[in-house]
Design a protein around this motif. Structure first.
Motif, mmCIF file in Angstrom:
data_model
loop_
_atom_site.group_PDB
_atom_site.id
_atom_site.type_symbol
_atom_site.label_atom_id
_atom_site.label_comp_id
_atom_site.label_asym_id
_atom_site.label_seq_id
_atom_site.Cartn_x
_atom_site.Cartn_y
_atom_site.Cartn_z
ATOM 1 N N THR A 153 0.811 -1.226 0.000
ATOM 2 C CA THR A 153 0.000 0.000 0.000
ATOM 3 C C THR A 153 0.842 1.273 0.000
ATOM 4 O OG1 THR A 153 -0.170 -0.172 2.403
ATOM 5 C CG2 THR A 153 -2.003 -1.082 1.125
ATOM 6 N N ASN A 154 2.124 1.169 -0.315
ATOM 7 C CA ASN A 154 2.963 2.375 -0.337
ATOM 8 C C ASN A 154 2.358 3.473 -1.215
ATOM 9 O OD1 ASN A 154 5.048 1.615 1.375
ATOM 10 N ND2 ASN A 154 6.447 1.000 -0.265
ATOM 11 N N GLY A 155 1.856 3.082 -2.377
ATOM 12 C CA GLY A 155 1.311 4.089 -3.307
ATOM 13 C C GLY A 155 0.130 4.817 -2.694
ATOM 14 N N VAL A 169 8.231 9.246 6.104
ATOM 15 C CA VAL A 169 9.617 8.786 6.233
ATOM 16 C C VAL A 169 9.708 7.436 5.523
ATOM 17 C CG1 VAL A 169 10.167 10.001 8.387
ATOM 18 C CG2 VAL A 169 9.117 7.736 8.491
ATOM 19 N N VAL A 170 10.908 7.098 5.056
ATOM 20 C CA VAL A 170 11.137 5.803 4.404
ATOM 21 C C VAL A 170 11.969 4.938 5.352
ATOM 22 C CG1 VAL A 170 12.097 4.611 2.399
ATOM 23 C CG2 VAL A 170 11.107 6.905 2.134
ATOM 24 N N ALA A 186 16.364 2.576 -1.398
ATOM 25 C CA ALA A 186 15.263 3.259 -0.709
ATOM 26 C C ALA A 186 14.665 4.327 -1.624
ATOM 27 C CB ALA A 186 15.767 3.888 0.588
ATOM 28 N N ARG A 187 15.539 5.049 -2.332
ATOM 29 C CA ARG A 187 15.080 6.097 -3.249
ATOM 30 C C ARG A 187 14.200 5.502 -4.358
ATOM 31 N NH1 ARG A 187 17.463 6.916 -7.822
ATOM 32 N NH2 ARG A 187 16.807 8.701 -9.056
ATOM 33 N N LEU A 191 10.304 6.349 -5.138
ATOM 34 C CA LEU A 191 9.847 6.814 -6.452
ATOM 35 C C LEU A 191 8.781 5.853 -6.992
ATOM 36 C CD1 LEU A 191 13.083 8.086 -8.276
ATOM 37 C CD2 LEU A 191 11.588 9.297 -6.699
ATOM 38 N N GLY A 192 8.957 4.573 -6.695
ATOM 39 C CA GLY A 192 7.975 3.569 -7.120
ATOM 40 C C GLY A 192 6.624 3.758 -6.446
ATOM 41 N N ALA A 193 6.632 4.372 -5.279
ATOM 42 C CA ALA A 193 5.383 4.667 -4.568
ATOM 43 C C ALA A 193 4.723 5.927 -5.115
ATOM 44 C CB ALA A 193 5.656 4.827 -3.074
#
Ligand SMILES: [Zn+2]
Ligand SMILES: [Zn+2]
Length: 216
Positions: A153-155, A169-170, A186-187, A191-193
């Protein structure tokens, strides 16, 4: 890399704090919070053990090590009291295990954690608009996670945080050595989210701010 959600073998992680922080330092981490799973049964034990070694490991390995806790499957009505207890016991980062799709976390956990003013609501699953707005108001950071399952569910989390102005925060939620993540990975996951480069940089600044607050 700053990672404010990691497990040692004081809960279900594989490594003792010395190896966990050593491996993090080698990967280029600048700061790490060790946030083992806790409820009322073990919270005093865990925080005390991590706090006993955090400063020493930090100066020996060359990173900032923060004693924290992840309140996990604590019944929602007990989250505020347990969060207070965690801070009294010396937890400098209080994470609450949010309503991930990967586990049957009790409904109401996200809201109770935000109302309790935890530092980070981890993997908050299908967090609602009201909860995201409340997180913004209370200054509770919502987590974008690199962890399998929780990251489904990151997106959605990113979209709600951006729409309602909540900070993000990541973190990695690492349990095993291979879960620790370098900054570049992590970046890419951020970005994928759906985050932009600038929004990812803002996440990093938010983590830095939490570290500063924790180490005051
Ligand atoms: Zn775990
Ligand atoms: Zn966790």
């Amino acid at each position: 890399m700053i990672d404010l959600h990691v497990h040692s073998l004081f809960s279900d992680g594989e490594l003792i704090p010395s190896e966990l922080t050593r491996r993090a330092a080698v990967l280029g981490y600048r700061a790490m919070a060790i946030t083992d799973h806790a409820d009322a049964s073990n919270i005093d034990f865990i925080i005390q053990r991590i706090a006993a070694v955090a400063d020493e490991l930090g100066s020996d390995w060359g990173l900032t090590v923060i004693p924290g806790i992840e309140l996990t499957h604590v019944p929602p009505a007990r989250i505020a009291g347990t969060a207070r207890k965690a801070r009294d016991l010396g937890a400098r980062i209080v994470v609450c295990h949010g309503e991930t799709l990967a586990e049957p976390v009790a409904p109401g956990t996200n809201r109770a954690a935000i109302e309790a003013g935890v530092d980070i609501l981890s993997h908050p699953g299908l967090i609602s608009a009201d909860e995201a707005a409340l997180a913004a108001e209370r200054g509770v950071c919502l987590e974008i996670t690199t962890r399998k399952g929780h990251s489904l569910t990151n997106g959605h989390v990113a979209r709600m945080a951006l729409e309602y102005g909540a900070r993000m925060v990541v973190n990695t939620d690492s349990h095993a050595p291979g879960d620790l993540t370098d900054l570049e990975t992590a970046r890419k996951i951020a970005l994928g989210a759906g985050l932009s480069e600038e929004q990812f940089e803002q996440c990093r600044r938010n983590s830095e701010e939490l570290v500063r607050k924790a180490m005051k």
